[in-house]
Design an enzyme around this catalytic site. Sequence first.
Site, PDB file in Angstrom:
ATOM      1  N   TYR A   1      -9.737   5.776 -12.108  1.00  0.00           N
ATOM      2  CA  TYR A   1      -9.570   6.493 -10.834  1.00  0.00           C
ATOM      3  C   TYR A   1      -9.333   7.980 -11.020  1.00  0.00           C
ATOM      4  CZ  TYR A   1      -7.970   1.684  -9.877  1.00  0.00           C
ATOM      5  OH  TYR A   1      -7.837   0.330  -9.810  1.00  0.00           O
TER       6      TYR A   1
ATOM      7  N   GLY B   1       0.762  -1.244   0.000  1.00  0.00           N
ATOM      8  CA  GLY B   1       0.000   0.000   0.000  1.00  0.00           C
ATOM      9  C   GLY B   1       0.785   1.282   0.000  1.00  0.00           C
TER      10      GLY B   1
ATOM     11  N   TYR C   1       0.089  -1.596 -12.177  1.00  0.00           N
ATOM     12  CA  TYR C   1      -1.321  -1.548 -12.570  1.00  0.00           C
ATOM     13  C   TYR C   1      -1.491  -0.863 -13.926  1.00  0.00           C
ATOM     14  CZ  TYR C   1      -1.517  -2.675  -7.637  1.00  0.00           C
ATOM     15  OH  TYR C   1      -1.296  -3.277  -6.423  1.00  0.00           O
TER      16      TYR C   1
ATOM     17  N   CYS D   1     -13.461   4.243 -28.250  1.00  0.00           N
ATOM     18  CA  CYS D   1     -14.773   4.882 -28.377  1.00  0.00           C
ATOM     19  C   CYS D   1     -15.448   5.033 -27.034  1.00  0.00           C
ATOM     20  CB  CYS D   1     -15.644   4.071 -29.326  1.00  0.00           C
ATOM     21  SG  CYS D   1     -14.898   3.953 -30.938  1.00  0.00           S
ATOM     22  N   GLU D   2     -14.871   5.814 -26.164  1.00  0.00           N
ATOM     23  CA  GLU D   2     -15.436   6.113 -24.848  1.00  0.00           C
ATOM     24  C   GLU D   2     -14.998   7.533 -24.511  1.00  0.00           C
ATOM     25  OE1 GLU D   2     -16.812   3.956 -22.292  1.00  0.00           O
ATOM     26  OE2 GLU D   2     -16.420   1.978 -23.164  1.00  0.00           O
TER      27      GLU D   2
HETATM   28  N1  LLP Z   1      -1.772  -6.948  -0.759  1.00  0.00           N
HETATM   29  C1  LLP Z   1      -3.082  -7.026  -1.037  1.00  0.00           C
HETATM   30  C2  LLP Z   1      -3.896  -7.977  -0.310  1.00  0.00           C
HETATM   31  C3  LLP Z   1      -3.631  -6.182  -2.020  1.00  0.00           C
HETATM   32  O1  LLP Z   1      -4.920  -6.253  -2.267  1.00  0.00           O
HETATM   33  C4  LLP Z   1      -2.799  -5.281  -2.711  1.00  0.00           C
HETATM   34  C5  LLP Z   1      -3.337  -4.407  -3.745  1.00  0.00           C
HETATM   35  C6  LLP Z   1      -1.426  -5.262  -2.395  1.00  0.00           C
HETATM   36  C7  LLP Z   1      -0.954  -6.107  -1.402  1.00  0.00           C
HETATM   37  C8  LLP Z   1      -0.453  -4.355  -3.080  1.00  0.00           C
HETATM   38  O2  LLP Z   1      -0.733  -3.024  -2.813  1.00  0.00           O
HETATM   39  P1  LLP Z   1       0.260  -1.888  -3.360  1.00  0.00           P
HETATM   40  O3  LLP Z   1       1.574  -2.006  -2.617  1.00  0.00           O
HETATM   41  O4  LLP Z   1       0.434  -2.103  -4.807  1.00  0.00           O
HETATM   42  O5  LLP Z   1      -0.445  -0.644  -3.053  1.00  0.00           O
HETATM   43  N2  LLP Z   1      -5.488  -0.961  -9.489  1.00  0.00           N
HETATM   44  C9  LLP Z   1      -5.256   0.000  -8.428  1.00  0.00           C
HETATM   45  C10 LLP Z   1      -4.577  -0.614  -7.227  1.00  0.00           C
HETATM   46  C11 LLP Z   1      -5.313  -1.804  -6.661  1.00  0.00           C
HETATM   47  C12 LLP Z   1      -4.619  -2.386  -5.485  1.00  0.00           C
HETATM   48  C13 LLP Z   1      -5.206  -3.719  -5.151  1.00  0.00           C
HETATM   49  N3  LLP Z   1      -4.576  -4.395  -4.074  1.00  0.00           N
HETATM   50  C14 LLP Z   1      -4.465   1.173  -8.993  1.00  0.00           C
HETATM   51  O6  LLP Z   1      -4.158   1.162 -10.174  1.00  0.00           O
HETATM   52  O7  LLP Z   1      -4.188   2.126  -8.281  1.00  0.00           O
END
Ligand code: LLP
Length: 429
Positions: free
Chosen positions: A330, A235, A388, A359-360
């Site tokens: 987002y 996160g 992502y 086309c959006e």
């Molecule tokens: N652990 C779990 C259980 C998760 O669900 C996630 C991300 C992570 C770790 C990794 O989190 P990070 O370090 O990458 O923040 N598509 C979205 C982000 C979705 C995150 C989903 N879960 C975006 O493009 O911002």
Amino acid sequence: MTPFQYKQDTLYCEDTPLTEITQAVGTPVYVYSQAELLRRAAAYQTDNGLACYAVKANGNPALLRRLGEAGMGADVTSGGELFLARRAGIPPEKIIYSGVGKLRPEIERALAVGIRALHVESAMELETIAEVALQQQTIAPIGVRVNPNIAVETHPYISTGQREHKFGVPPDTAVAILQFAQQHPWLRPVSLAAHIGSQITDLSPFVESAHFLVKMAGELAGNGVHLQYLDVGGGLGIDYGDGDWRMEAGDSTPQSPVSPLQSPDIAEWVTAVSQPILQAGYELVMEPGRSIVGPTGTLLTKVVYTKPQGDREFLIVDAGMNDLLRPTLYKAHHPIWPVEQVTGTLEAPVTYNVVGPICETGDFLAKVRPLPLQEPGNLLAVMQAGAYGFAMASNYNGRPRPAEVLVDGNRYLVIRQRQTYEHLLDGTM
Ligand code: LLP
């Protein structure tokens, strides 16, 4: 610090001019820096700690292999990601599996390969795991993903740690699950995990979450359940330039004057979250995704047309929401840099809406974005796109997925070929 730097007006990744890559591979193309990837992986190395890379951020096998060689484990969220992690040579004892909807065959596979732990997200899931463990006559190591009810400041779609979210279980359920597992002949409780959300640029909710886990683990120990590791999730946010998701507000409103968000760096984050956990005598597990790959990657796209319309100046490029969905989904802000700049034009004379061919109306990469005057053929680099980005790409509008390239110094390697039209027929009749 970024691996993307201008040298004589051309943007380089490490020692490779990006134009060399686009000439050979075309656009759109994702380009990643190996040095930056490894530097970020190394920053997560800590004694008594294991960083399990969140494969969902970018599952390219070449990146996974390098991260595995650098000592990282994997946090997987599906059978497919487990397959990718294993294929990349990541040892099963470094793989954890989180996710609210693990299917029975996925659980069977995870137990068969002997992963470090399944992180349970519901009582019903626990029943399925227990059945599979009995069937396989294997002891299933389980963690529980607890929902610590900590509010975080990020986009609502990627905030996960509050009561009303679908993720994890409340503390009392977590305790009940772990106690049940303790009594069960085919289950072994090993961990408590929390993941409070993504793109969080403040340390304090993470520290709060780490303390929360330590406190709960202490109470469990008092009841005879001794856990091996505590998992603070992932996160940690990255710096998306002039701001983050709050910025790309309206269609014609200039970006809001929120000051740039400075994310803590990885080492700072690791120190902050590890302290309470290691001090209490537990091993630490982390699940970073974005902070490993995000800043290592850029999406290169070419200007196709310019189109003044209404009071807007549209810059139509050859990458769209099927290549990079984050702005659409987002309203995410990604910095955009010209790949070749004419000295002195950086102070932006034109304000563009940078849009793709899909086309959006929601197909945009940036809105109300000041850029040097553009013309067809110009190359743009959409920055901070390693996480992502490709991972959420699709074939929408009949568009082959883009290529991916990994740079190492003055050399580069195509780590995923651009799809051809033939791929659009894959598996069809
Ligand atoms: N652990 C779990 C259980 C998760 O669900 C996630 C991300 C992570 C770790 C990794 O989190 P990070 O370090 O990458 O923040 N598509 C979205 C982000 C979705 C995150 C989903 N879960 C975006 O493009 O911002």
